[in-house]
Design an enzyme around this catalytic site. Structure first.
Site, PDB file in Angstrom:
ATOM      1  NE  ARG A  45     -48.910-111.693 -27.289  1.00 42.06           N
ATOM      2  CZ  ARG A  45     -49.788-111.664 -26.292  1.00 42.06           C
ATOM      3  NH1 ARG A  45     -50.921-111.006 -26.429  1.00 42.06           N
ATOM      4  NH2 ARG A  45     -49.508-112.274 -25.176  1.00 42.06           N
ATOM      5  CD  GLU A  88     -31.041 -97.492 -50.819  1.00 40.89           C
ATOM      6  OE1 GLU A  88     -31.346 -98.343 -51.672  1.00 40.89           O
ATOM      7  OE2 GLU A  88     -30.337 -97.756 -49.820  1.00 40.89           O
ATOM      8  CG  ASN A 134     -30.176-106.376 -49.208  1.00 38.88           C
ATOM      9  OD1 ASN A 134     -29.121-106.133 -48.649  1.00 38.88           O
ATOM     10  ND2 ASN A 134     -31.354-106.311 -48.604  1.00 38.88           N
ATOM     11  CG  HIS A 177     -28.105-102.295 -49.514  1.00 34.13           C
ATOM     12  ND1 HIS A 177     -28.316-101.822 -50.786  1.00 34.13           N
ATOM     13  CD2 HIS A 177     -28.702-101.401 -48.673  1.00 34.13           C
ATOM     14  CE1 HIS A 177     -29.014-100.688 -50.722  1.00 34.13           C
ATOM     15  NE2 HIS A 177     -29.268-100.412 -49.465  1.00 34.13           N
ATOM     16  CG  HIS A 232     -26.076-103.100 -44.753  1.00 33.49           C
ATOM     17  ND1 HIS A 232     -27.124-103.969 -44.874  1.00 33.49           N
ATOM     18  CD2 HIS A 232     -26.633-101.866 -44.639  1.00 33.49           C
ATOM     19  CE1 HIS A 232     -28.265-103.301 -44.847  1.00 33.49           C
ATOM     20  NE2 HIS A 232     -27.995-102.020 -44.714  1.00 33.49           N
ATOM     21  CG  HIS A 286     -28.107 -96.403 -45.937  1.00 31.89           C
ATOM     22  ND1 HIS A 286     -27.655 -97.645 -45.536  1.00 31.89           N
ATOM     23  CD2 HIS A 286     -29.000 -96.648 -46.946  1.00 31.89           C
ATOM     24  CE1 HIS A 286     -28.257 -98.591 -46.251  1.00 31.89           C
ATOM     25  NE2 HIS A 286     -29.073 -98.012 -47.106  1.00 31.89           N
TER      26      HIS A 286
END
Lengths: 342, 342
Positions: free
Chosen positions: B104, B168, B223, B226, B230, B246
């Site tokens: 966790r 980016e 985004n 993207h 994407h 990317h």
């Protein structure tokens, strides 16, 4: 997080009408598909997506998660979808984990249908699955949007399952409420008012979790009985046919860990005997062979409360009171398991 | 979350000495094992555990996570262990996901070694892996304990990789800083001062992420480029040998999404041309066949910003300014991709 103890026929429609979910998915296993889904089906949007998995702890793994994520993907669930986990601890822990990791997390609610899940797993945001036979080895902390507890679901359980959940009720009394313990221990376990016990346990668990959500300290007391309990449960799960229920394993853990507390003079002999007599009368004795003690102790090395190579326990410091982060040696664990075997 | 832009030889020892970790694990791929680990090895505890995985986006999946979790388990990592993710976006996203779900969640830090990871992936707590060919389909939001950025690592990159990360940088200028864009667009991309550009991009990203950590609103502008980016990246990744980096895919996304913005009169023809001329000059044109447009558009249905069946874009509303949650039709996407193909 809102926990509601109420008939599901009122709590679920109220929750759903307060939000505007793009889709609703319901996760069930063979049991809850048969006995519980019919009770809520008419309360759901007509286009809800059902994911049905096999019942049992042995399903609580990555393979089953992959199936769940696959259904979510095929139905194009977006981030505004809701997942309803209708079932016991396996459904709640695994469904919550799948929801929390799908597209970095969608909303989910817990509708626990077993006593065990109502008094324990559904509250507190611990989610996860087993990995390589280790219990809850992978998971996250994430609170559900709501926990809707309907004690009427308890009536769908077998006696064995109900008794298993009852172990967590006992645990909550033992670590936080000696008066309740003194009420409960004097009557046959089946004669309790379960609705009231559920409310009692949830209140204790919520109070502890709110104080320490990520288990940095005090929350560890909820793990009393679970260090050796989990180890025994994991060991027997991996033995196939010797699998026992969670509460049955926790009963073993509570007895052995009470013994360790007594050996350290944290509780008296009378207190140990009180605990032991009641738990043996309620749960009987799980068969463990002397030769298996080593393997069981080795499994405690994976306990999440540990630090470095040291195994750390939560131990009673009196009935109604519990300490945590207490290193316990292998020799002490061995002696406790030998004591249990008798 | 602390983001530090400094030589790793000072930032890493300072971080490690401020904590008391029970064990340190370092995740590397073939590239960073060869070129970056030697630069930090002497700064680590002598008993550190190394996990080496193959390089590349195709490794960013559950199978690789299983290998990582397996090493963590075999070395008995407890909750007080630290994971150091030394690499690009794949290492950071996947390593962070594994750390966040092991027992966790254990602490992890990002040491991004690519320009792409330094200006984007390492900041903001988005973690995850691909699933069934869908990018970052499984994951969580979880902040690392620290992000240690050493611009000197950029020198270990190929020109192609450096250019990919640069997309980016351009994106950050375009959505938030028209003045910087007007500086950058006038010189050859390789002539930039990358240390200063990294600091500029990180500052923009941090400001946006702090305003909206879980991407409920404004964070969606990060985004930009993207949604179609994407989709193109995923489509070509699944075609095997046509895989692109990317940033190359984001360049396609920025051109096509700028076209959509222009079609809606959100940006002028001059602005579209300015963007397009610069990006084609820097990234060239990716070959996409007219017949593939349908499949690419279908992939946008899995975009995480969507609501119901509706595909939602972030779109420029001027250079230096960006809107979000804007529904875009399939016809508009088709026209934009046709425009790109030319």
């Amino acid at each position: 997080m809102s926990v509601q103890i109420a008939p599901i026929s009122t709590s679920l429609p109220t929750f759903l009408s307060s939000k505007n979910y793009s889709k609703v998915l319901v996760l069930v296993d063979e049991q809850t598909n048969k006995y519980c889904l019919p009770k809520i089906q008419s309360l759901l949007p007509s286009q809800f997506v059902k994911v049905l998995i096999k019942s049992g702890e042995s399903q609580k793994n990555l393979d089953t998660c992959i199936k769940i994520w696959d259904v979510m993907t095929r139905h194009n669930l977006d981030r505004h979808a809701l997942m309803i986990n209708l079932g016991g601890g396996v459904i709640g822990d695994m469904g919550g984990f799948c929801a929390s990791t799908y597209k970095r997390g969608i909303d989910f609610i817990q509708v626990p249908t077993t006593l065990l899940a109502q008094v324990d797993a559904s509250v507190g945001g611990k989610l996860g699955i087993d990995f390589q036979g280790l219990k809850n080895h992978l998971g996250v902390f994430q609170l559900p949007k709501a926990v809707l507890i309907d004690p009427a679901f308890i009536d769908t359980l077998s006696e064995k399952e109900k008794r298993s959940g009852f172990a967590e009720v006992i645990k909550h009394c033992m670590i936080r409420d000696v008066e309740k313990w003194n009420e409960v221990r004097l009557i046959d376990w089946q004669d309790n008012n379960f609705s009231s016990l559920v409310a009692h346990s949830v209140a204790i668990k919520q109070a502890v979790v709110e104080e320490d959500p990520k288990e940095a300290g005090i929350r560890k007391i909820l793990n009393w009985g679970h260090t050796l309990g989990h180890a025994v449960e994991t060991f027997l799960l991996n033995q196939g046919k010797r699998k026992i229920l969670h509460g049955e394993a926790v009963a073993v853990g509570m007895i052995t860990e009470a013994f360790i507390a007594h050996q350290r003079d944290l509780i008296s002999l009378e207190e140990l005997e009180e605990i032991e007599v009641y738990l043996f009368a309620t749960y009987g004795k799980v068969h463990i062979d002397e030769s298996e003690i080593g393997e069981i102790i080795a499994l405690t090395l994976q306990d999440k409360k540990n630090l470095g190579g040291e195994v750390r326990f939560s131990l009673l410091t009196g009935i109604g009171d519990c300490g945590y982060d207490i290193p316990v040696s292998k020799a002490e664990m061995k002696k406790a398991l030998q004591y249990y075997i008798g």
